[in-house]
Write a protein that holds these residues in place. Sequence first.
Motif, PDB file in Angstrom:
ATOM      1  N   VAL A 116      12.880 -31.000  51.441  1.00 45.76           N
ATOM      2  CA  VAL A 116      13.530 -30.105  50.899  1.00 45.76           C
ATOM      3  C   VAL A 116      14.843 -30.563  50.373  1.00 45.76           C
ATOM      4  N   THR A 117      15.080 -30.235  48.868  1.00 47.26           N
ATOM      5  CA  THR A 117      16.331 -30.728  48.401  1.00 47.26           C
ATOM      6  C   THR A 117      17.512 -29.603  48.394  1.00 47.26           C
ATOM      7  N   ILE A 118      18.615 -29.921  48.621  1.00 47.35           N
ATOM      8  CA  ILE A 118      19.793 -29.021  48.713  1.00 47.35           C
ATOM      9  C   ILE A 118      21.108 -29.510  48.026  1.00 47.35           C
ATOM     10  N   ARG A 119      21.564 -28.782  47.052  1.00 46.18           N
ATOM     11  CA  ARG A 119      22.689 -29.276  46.641  1.00 46.18           C
ATOM     12  C   ARG A 119      24.170 -28.523  47.144  1.00 46.18           C
ATOM     13  N   VAL A 120      24.964 -29.224  47.369  1.00 39.95           N
ATOM     14  CA  VAL A 120      26.358 -28.667  47.903  1.00 39.95           C
ATOM     15  C   VAL A 120      27.295 -29.413  47.292  1.00 39.95           C
ATOM     16  N   GLU A 121      28.167 -28.628  46.481  1.00 43.52           N
ATOM     17  CA  GLU A 121      29.164 -29.010  45.510  1.00 43.52           C
ATOM     18  C   GLU A 121      28.458 -30.030  44.708  1.00 43.52           C
ATOM     19  N   ASN A 122      29.189 -31.228  44.673  1.00 49.43           N
ATOM     20  CA  ASN A 122      28.750 -32.344  43.900  1.00 49.43           C
ATOM     21  C   ASN A 122      27.731 -33.502  44.646  1.00 49.43           C
ATOM     22  N   TYR A 123      27.251 -32.865  45.713  1.00 49.56           N
ATOM     23  CA  TYR A 123      26.324 -33.925  46.530  1.00 49.56           C
ATOM     24  C   TYR A 123      24.772 -33.300  46.352  1.00 49.56           C
ATOM     25  N   MET A 124      23.815 -34.168  46.377  1.00 46.67           N
ATOM     26  CA  MET A 124      22.573 -33.501  46.712  1.00 46.67           C
ATOM     27  C   MET A 124      22.093 -34.191  48.163  1.00 46.67           C
ATOM     28  N   PHE A 125      21.424 -33.425  48.678  1.00 45.36           N
ATOM     29  CA  PHE A 125      20.876 -33.689  50.183  1.00 45.36           C
ATOM     30  C   PHE A 125      19.349 -33.359  50.096  1.00 45.36           C
ATOM     31  N   ARG A 126      18.725 -34.289  50.949  1.00 48.99           N
ATOM     32  CA  ARG A 126      17.293 -33.984  50.966  1.00 48.99           C
ATOM     33  C   ARG A 126      17.169 -34.074  52.343  1.00 48.99           C
ATOM     34  N   TYR A 136      17.783 -16.797  57.744  1.00 50.77           N
ATOM     35  CA  TYR A 136      18.309 -16.993  56.494  1.00 50.77           C
ATOM     36  C   TYR A 136      17.621 -18.270  55.668  1.00 50.77           C
ATOM     37  N   PHE A 137      17.308 -19.298  56.415  1.00 42.68           N
ATOM     38  CA  PHE A 137      16.574 -20.609  55.478  1.00 42.68           C
ATOM     39  C   PHE A 137      15.120 -19.979  55.332  1.00 42.68           C
ATOM     40  N   ARG A 138      14.658 -19.580  56.510  1.00 42.95           N
ATOM     41  CA  ARG A 138      13.377 -19.093  56.150  1.00 42.95           C
ATOM     42  C   ARG A 138      12.943 -18.205  54.847  1.00 42.95           C
ATOM     43  N   LEU A 139      14.129 -17.425  54.919  1.00 39.76           N
ATOM     44  CA  LEU A 139      13.903 -16.275  53.528  1.00 39.76           C
ATOM     45  C   LEU A 139      14.213 -17.051  52.431  1.00 39.76           C
ATOM     46  N   ARG A 140      14.951 -17.967  52.424  1.00 43.53           N
ATOM     47  CA  ARG A 140      15.499 -18.706  51.076  1.00 43.53           C
ATOM     48  C   ARG A 140      14.468 -19.943  50.669  1.00 43.53           C
ATOM     49  N   LEU A 141      13.860 -20.527  51.761  1.00 44.56           N
ATOM     50  CA  LEU A 141      12.770 -21.431  51.461  1.00 44.56           C
ATOM     51  C   LEU A 141      11.283 -20.902  51.675  1.00 44.56           C
ATOM     52  N   ASP A 142      11.171 -19.621  51.661  1.00 44.27           N
ATOM     53  CA  ASP A 142       9.862 -19.157  51.445  1.00 44.27           C
ATOM     54  C   ASP A 142       8.947 -19.322  50.186  1.00 44.27           C
ATOM     55  N   LYS A 143       7.945 -20.316  50.297  1.00 50.82           N
ATOM     56  CA  LYS A 143       7.253 -20.503  49.173  1.00 50.82           C
ATOM     57  C   LYS A 143       6.504 -19.078  48.290  1.00 50.82           C
ATOM     58  N   SER A 144       5.897 -18.203  49.299  1.00 52.83           N
ATOM     59  CA  SER A 144       5.300 -17.173  48.867  1.00 52.83           C
ATOM     60  C   SER A 144       6.107 -16.310  47.922  1.00 52.83           C
ATOM     61  N   ALA A 145       7.618 -16.434  48.149  1.00 54.31           N
ATOM     62  CA  ALA A 145       8.411 -15.711  47.097  1.00 54.31           C
ATOM     63  C   ALA A 145       8.447 -16.217  45.631  1.00 54.31           C
ATOM     64  N   HIS A 146       7.789 -17.394  45.334  1.00 53.25           N
ATOM     65  CA  HIS A 146       8.036 -17.682  44.278  1.00 53.25           C
ATOM     66  C   HIS A 146       6.446 -18.338  43.956  1.00 53.25           C
ATOM     67  N   PRO A 147       5.382 -17.239  43.799  1.00 52.34           N
ATOM     68  CA  PRO A 147       3.918 -17.883  43.559  1.00 52.34           C
ATOM     69  C   PRO A 147       3.702 -18.512  42.374  1.00 52.34           C
ATOM     70  N   ALA A 148       4.631 -18.134  41.282  1.00 53.52           N
ATOM     71  CA  ALA A 148       4.348 -18.701  39.987  1.00 53.52           C
ATOM     72  C   ALA A 148       5.112 -19.900  39.575  1.00 53.52           C
ATOM     73  N   ARG A 149       6.028 -20.343  40.423  1.00 58.40           N
ATOM     74  CA  ARG A 149       6.719 -21.576  40.086  1.00 58.40           C
ATOM     75  C   ARG A 149       7.193 -22.237  41.383  1.00 58.40           C
ATOM     76  N   ASP A 150       7.606 -23.437  41.128  1.00 62.98           N
ATOM     77  CA  ASP A 150       8.164 -24.367  42.368  1.00 62.98           C
ATOM     78  C   ASP A 150       9.364 -23.470  42.957  1.00 62.98           C
ATOM     79  N   PRO A 151       9.569 -23.326  44.197  1.00 63.06           N
ATOM     80  CA  PRO A 151      10.700 -22.750  44.908  1.00 63.06           C
ATOM     81  C   PRO A 151      11.738 -23.493  44.901  1.00 63.06           C
TER      82      PRO A 151
END
Length: 313
Positions: free
Chosen positions: A27-37, A49-64
């Motif tokens: 999972v790739t996360i951006r915080v300010e000017n830094y990219m975390f993976r 909170y993160f289970r909801l935001r990273l839920d793949k089923s919430a974005h069936p038509a595109r990459d979450p």
Amino acid sequence: MSIPSTPSSIAVPVTRHKVYFIHEADVTIRVENYMFRVHRYFLERESAYFRLRLDKSAHPARDPPGSSESNPLVLNEATSNAFACFLWVFYNRKYSVYHATPEEWSMILDLAQRWGFKEVEQLCIRELQNMPLSAVDRIHIYQRYKLDETLLVDSFEELTTRTESIGVEEGMKLGLRTSLQIAQAREMSRGPDTGGGLRSPSVVQVGGADLRGLISHIFDLPPIHTNGAADAGPFTAPVNHSDKIDRASALSATAPTTPSKPGALSQSASTSEEHPPTNDISNPRVQPQTVSRTPRMRNHSSTSWWPISSVDL
């Protein structure tokens, strides 16, 4: 350890975090000017909170969000320094050894409460309990994050019984309500009325269980047993021969640890050691930390060791 501020997004381009951009993670996360993976396992394990935001089923038509650097999960509620400290809790390779400042533990605690990481919150409390904080600083931190105020009885007692009254700067840290409560405790614990309506300015006449009962009453705390448990009974606290109470003994002793799968961490993640990473203010990229080039992970189910291949970031 000082924590320099992260440069603004106007002056610095987005940069991969030198420690917590792990190529093998998912999972790739951006915080300010830094990219975390990082590994989503740590984020989803106890945070709704993160289970909801990273839920793949919430974005069936595109990459979450979080699927790539071009489509990262953006966290606007944290700084890159605070988020790096937060991740350090999970990727610290010395499972039970954590060395951080009160400021760093406060940043971690803030994000743990914000995102619902209860185990991380308990870890922060245990570490803060073991730190030699001043009574004023401990009260300031614990009240700021709404921690159990029964953990502050010793600090309240120290400020009540000391000779010096609360100073202006201390009062600003404590806030009006707490400062007035301490002033009341100081007055009530001093000598009896001398006849002129004044109490002794220095001699404390109440001690032991009576003093702790007085403090519990003024600060509206439940009476405390010596094992840290609250008592629903009469308003007095039992005498403790050491005159100190270990109220952290009831906290869970289990801290989050890294997974025991082979190859779960790259070298970049294993460099965090027992100290949280910091940013170099003169360089927008985070300075890598020096470690052995052949980090290894323990397979907890056997006595074998798996080598981890180095990854050049």
